[in-house]
Scaffold this motif. Structure first.
Motif, PDB file in Angstrom:
ATOM      1  N   GLY A 163       0.760  -1.220   0.050  1.00 37.89           N
ATOM      2  CA  GLY A 163      -0.098   0.075  -0.023  1.00 37.89           C
ATOM      3  C   GLY A 163       0.960   1.299   0.022  1.00 37.89           C
ATOM      4  N   LYS A 164       2.093   1.194  -0.050  1.00 36.58           N
ATOM      5  CA  LYS A 164       2.951   2.293  -0.041  1.00 36.58           C
ATOM      6  C   LYS A 164       3.074   3.045  -1.251  1.00 36.58           C
ATOM      7  N   MET A 165       3.608   4.344  -1.191  1.00 38.38           N
ATOM      8  CA  MET A 165       3.783   5.010  -2.293  1.00 38.38           C
ATOM      9  C   MET A 165       5.295   4.831  -2.907  1.00 38.38           C
ATOM     10  N   ALA A 166       5.389   4.188  -3.824  1.00 35.63           N
ATOM     11  CA  ALA A 166       6.792   3.845  -4.123  1.00 35.63           C
ATOM     12  C   ALA A 166       7.150   4.228  -5.428  1.00 35.63           C
ATOM     13  N   MET A 167       8.364   4.308  -5.674  1.00 39.13           N
ATOM     14  CA  MET A 167       8.755   4.920  -6.974  1.00 39.13           C
ATOM     15  C   MET A 167      10.177   4.463  -7.485  1.00 39.13           C
ATOM     16  N   THR A 168      10.616   4.248  -8.690  1.00 42.12           N
ATOM     17  CA  THR A 168      12.003   3.882  -8.999  1.00 42.12           C
ATOM     18  C   THR A 168      12.266   4.897 -10.379  1.00 42.12           C
ATOM     19  N   SER A 169      13.518   4.913 -10.602  1.00 41.09           N
ATOM     20  CA  SER A 169      13.861   5.991 -11.826  1.00 41.09           C
ATOM     21  C   SER A 169      14.923   5.307 -12.473  1.00 41.09           C
ATOM     22  N   SER A 170      15.241   5.400 -13.787  1.00 39.65           N
ATOM     23  CA  SER A 170      16.269   4.869 -14.426  1.00 39.65           C
ATOM     24  C   SER A 170      16.313   5.336 -15.841  1.00 39.65           C
ATOM     25  N   ILE A 203      15.710   0.337 -17.726  1.00 39.41           N
ATOM     26  CA  ILE A 203      14.288   0.087 -17.838  1.00 39.41           C
ATOM     27  C   ILE A 203      14.027  -1.016 -18.370  1.00 39.41           C
ATOM     28  N   SER A 204      14.641  -1.418 -19.346  1.00 35.82           N
ATOM     29  CA  SER A 204      14.501  -2.702 -20.005  1.00 35.82           C
ATOM     30  C   SER A 204      14.533  -3.898 -18.891  1.00 35.82           C
ATOM     31  N   LEU A 205      15.338  -3.774 -17.818  1.00 38.75           N
ATOM     32  CA  LEU A 205      15.543  -4.696 -16.683  1.00 38.75           C
ATOM     33  C   LEU A 205      14.339  -4.730 -15.779  1.00 38.75           C
ATOM     34  N   LYS A 206      13.837  -3.559 -15.938  1.00 42.31           N
ATOM     35  CA  LYS A 206      12.496  -3.594 -15.038  1.00 42.31           C
ATOM     36  C   LYS A 206      11.336  -4.187 -15.763  1.00 42.31           C
ATOM     37  N   VAL A 241       7.449   5.147 -12.222  1.00 43.36           N
ATOM     38  CA  VAL A 241       8.713   4.937 -12.736  1.00 43.36           C
ATOM     39  C   VAL A 241       8.943   6.215 -13.697  1.00 43.36           C
ATOM     40  N   LEU A 242      10.223   6.568 -13.531  1.00 45.87           N
ATOM     41  CA  LEU A 242      10.578   7.633 -14.237  1.00 45.87           C
ATOM     42  C   LEU A 242      11.863   6.933 -15.390  1.00 45.87           C
ATOM     43  N   ASN A 243      11.386   7.351 -16.647  1.00 39.10           N
ATOM     44  CA  ASN A 243      12.494   6.679 -17.601  1.00 39.10           C
ATOM     45  C   ASN A 243      13.100   8.188 -18.164  1.00 39.10           C
ATOM     46  N   VAL A 244      14.153   8.355 -17.970  1.00 39.79           N
ATOM     47  CA  VAL A 244      14.891   9.702 -18.616  1.00 39.79           C
ATOM     48  C   VAL A 244      15.847   8.793 -19.824  1.00 39.79           C
ATOM     49  N   VAL A 245      15.301   8.837 -20.802  1.00 39.82           N
ATOM     50  CA  VAL A 245      15.326   8.030 -22.071  1.00 39.82           C
ATOM     51  C   VAL A 245      16.601   8.589 -22.782  1.00 39.82           C
ATOM     52  N   ARG A 246      17.519   7.640 -22.828  1.00 40.92           N
ATOM     53  CA  ARG A 246      18.906   8.007 -23.772  1.00 40.92           C
ATOM     54  C   ARG A 246      18.526   7.089 -25.187  1.00 40.92           C
TER      55      ARG A 246
END
Ligand SMILES: Cc1ncc(C[n+]2csc(CCOP(=O)(O)OP(=O)(O)O)c2C)c(N)n1
Ligand code: SF4
Ligand SMILES: [Mg+2]
Lengths: 361, 254
Positions: free
Chosen positions: A74-81, A86-89, A105-110
């Protein structure tokens, strides 16, 4: 109250927004061009500020599965990559969507494929809006085009994720993650109390009280007939999202004879191209999708009745163009213009592409 | 018969922490006994209301149906990552993972080692049957030398297939683990010992001592293609010499 303004990098804005939105946990793994997210979080000591847990995981796989655990509770959780991470996620995201859990999830795309480049790209569009992992699911996908939107979309992303119990992704790029702009900050919210969490997420694994059945978080259903029902339920949410949550910005669309469609960094350049084209007597407009899923299908369909040609401008070999064409459904020519490998297109190039594709000469 | 069913005659009953679902495990499989022990300990320690379990992918994937506590089902090998986040966000709760050897010692090696090394305050129950039970008896990282499986049909050839992994000895080396032990559940005496060990593990977890790691060397009569009795005999003669039972890391006396 006096406005709180701060000059920040896009990545830092996301981190600050997470603390101020009352997020409970961030789990990540370093990768350029988004490492500032965790760096900013760690330097801000959110554990002291709001009690938020920040942990550097052993991999992106571990990080997304930490998010999965937290979200299930129930927690507000996030990740970024960024792209390779992101492929691994993707496996984790598929489980989170399958178990109908909220997370951000944040994807800062390259630019890719493979290790690619650390310069900005938009070549993860398909992966973001079509699901990305296995199974029929989608991510609520938000595309910021400024540092302010990087900040704002954290809370928006969490809100939508919790409302629809589905993972949300901020699909950004290396330019917006790295650039500095002025940001208007919101006031810091305290994290939800246990009472508030239980009210919002009665399904969560926070510990079985005697007055209820045990709560189970799973994406497994061995009975095919039941699994089909689960799938229909998930799909119904996506139809509702398409109905209610489409967001876009129109720039000089009213009298436009030609239309650009662009998001993120491309949309900033496209905006410049619109001005430049109009100086040369070409009535160009820009439709900037803010939600990539749900995609502004109706609006584009409508615009197809007004303009003579639509150009999708992306830092990819042509991904969003497929959704543009589906929306336009052959009504007018819809073409793609893009630069690859981390190159940002110039306004000149875009105007030339409009002329070449639709005007001739 | 009915008239002797009185509270004063009660010598044993199913733990309240187990649901009424019928276990799907093969007859003779150790998973069911391991479940029962964990459930009894949760009941005895009165922590049902604050226990959160994580099920693996493997034969015990449906563990969440059998334990009457809040449960999450992880992706294959990732249970320690889920448990990490939950234990950090619910620091007073009893968080445990229940994992097979393929789940914990192959695909989930990184998650296992790093959770143990960080000393996440969780209990890891590791059921090692030397094989991939669920998928039909393929070779596991724990499969013994010469042991037959569907992907080592002529026996595990160490040169070709690598060595069996003693995960429990490995995690005992890490500073984050507090109590590391190896047990079995195929005989009453062993069951009693395993229960004591599991109880210690959950108690230490509640005292926030870090990672508690309990391996249970178990059978897989279906995967090993033996009768339950034969499988237990084979386990004693082959598994125990390579995976010796007993405590591997015990807390230092104060
Ligand atoms: C990513 C992924 N790879 C493979 C599988 C298939 N799979 C399911 S269970 C399993 C092995 C389980 O073996 P173990 O962990 O030893 O548990 P047991 O069934 O023996 O108790 C495998 C390979 C899967 N579900 N997910
Ligand atoms: S296949 Fe093996 S591990 Fe799985 S339930 Fe049967 S005996 Fe137990
Ligand atoms: Mg096994």
């Amino acid at each position: 109250m006096k406005k709180e303004l701060r000059l920040m990098k896009g990545n830092e804005a996301v981190a600050e927004a997470a603390i101020r939105a009352g997020a409970d946990g961030y789990f990540g793994y370093p990768i350029t061009p988004q490492s500032e997210v965790m760096e900013h979080l760690m330097s801000e000591k959110p554990h002291e500020r709001t009690g938020m847990v920040v942990l550097q995981a052993e991999s992106e796989i571990a990080a997304i599965n930490m998010v999965y655990g937290a979200a299930g509770a129930g927690k507000m959780a996030m990740t970024s990559s960024s792209s390779p991470g992101i492929s691994l996620k993707q496996e984790g995201l598929s489980y989170i969507a399958g178990a109908e859990l909220p997370c951000l999830v944040l994807n800062v795309v390259r630019g890719g494929p493979g290790l690619g480049t650390i310069q900005p790209g938009q070549s993860d569009y398909f992966q973001a809006v079509k699901g990305g992992g296995h199974g029929d699911y989608k991510l609520i996908t938000l595309a910021p085009s400024s540092v302010q939107e990087m900040y704002d979309f954290v809370e928006l992303g969490f809100d939508l994720a919790f409302k629809y119990r589905n993972p949300a992704m901020i699909l950004s790029d290396g330019a917006i993650g790295q650039m500095m702009e002025k940001v208007e900050l919101t006031e810091e919210k305290s994290r939800r109390t246990m009472e508030e969490l239980i009210k919002q997420c009665p399904w969560a694994t926070y510990g079985k009280s005697p007055d209820r059945d045990h709560n189970v978080i799973t994406s497994l259903e061995l009975d095919a007939a039941k699994q089909e029902k689960v799938n229909h339920k998930i799909q119904a949410k996506y139809r509702e999202l398409e109905e209610k949550e489409v967001r876009y910005e129109e720039i000089m669309c009213e009298d436009a004879e030609f239309l650009l469609v662009a998001y993120g960094t491309s949309s900033r350049i496209a905006q410049k191209a619109v001005r430049q084209a109009r100086e040369n007597g070409i009535k160009l407009g820009l439709l900037r999708p803010i939600t990539l899923f749900p995609f502004p299908v109706k609006k584009l369909h409508e615009m197809a009745g007004q303009v003579k040609g639509i150009l999708s401008v992306e830092m990819s070999a042509g991904q969003m163009i497929e959704d543009v064409r589906l929306a336009v459904n052959g009504k007018v020519p819809a073409e793609h213009f893009g630069r690859l490998g981390g190159i940002i297109p110039s306004a000149n190039e875009i105007v030339e592409a409009v002329q070449k594709n639709f005007i001739g000469g | 018969m009915e008239d002797i069913k009185k509270p004063e005659n009660l010598v044993y009953q199913k733990s309240k922490v187990m649901t009424d679902k019928v276990l799907h495990y093969c007859p003779g499989c150790g998973h069911g006994t391991a479940h029962r022990l964990v459930a009894e300990i949760i009941e005895e320690l009165d922590i049902q209301h604050k226990t959160i379990g994580i099920a693996p992918v493997g034969c015990s994937v449906l563990a969440y149906d059998y334990f009457n506590v809040d449960f999450q089902e992880a992706a294959h090998g990732r249970a320690p990552a889920l448990a990490t986040a939950i234990a950090r966000l619910y620091p007073d709760h009893a968080v445990f993972t229940y994992q097979g050897d393929g789940d914990l010692a192959a695909i989930g090696t990184a998650e296992t080692i790093h959770a143990c090394n960080r000393g996440e305050n969780i209990v890891i129950v590791f059921v090692n049957n030397g094989i991939y039970g669920m998928t039909g008896g393929q070779m596991a990282p724990t499969t013994l030398e010469g042991m037959k499986s569907s992907t080592s049909p002529y026996g595990r050839d160490l040169k070709m297939m690598g060595n069996p992994l003693k995960m429990t000895e490995l995690v005992a080396q890490l500073p984050g683990t507090y109590y590391v032990t190896r047990q079995a559940v195929h005989k009453p005496g062993k069951v009693r010992k395993a229960k004591k060990a599991l109880k210690k593990a959950f108690q230490y977890q509640q005292e926030k001592k870090g990672t508690q790691f309990v391996e249970i060397v178990s059978n897989c009569n279906s995967g090993w293609k033996m009768t339950p009795t034969k499988a237990n005999e084979w386990m004693e003669n082959n598994m125990f010499p390579f995976y010796p039972l007993g405590d591997i890391k015990v807390p230092e006396e104060k």
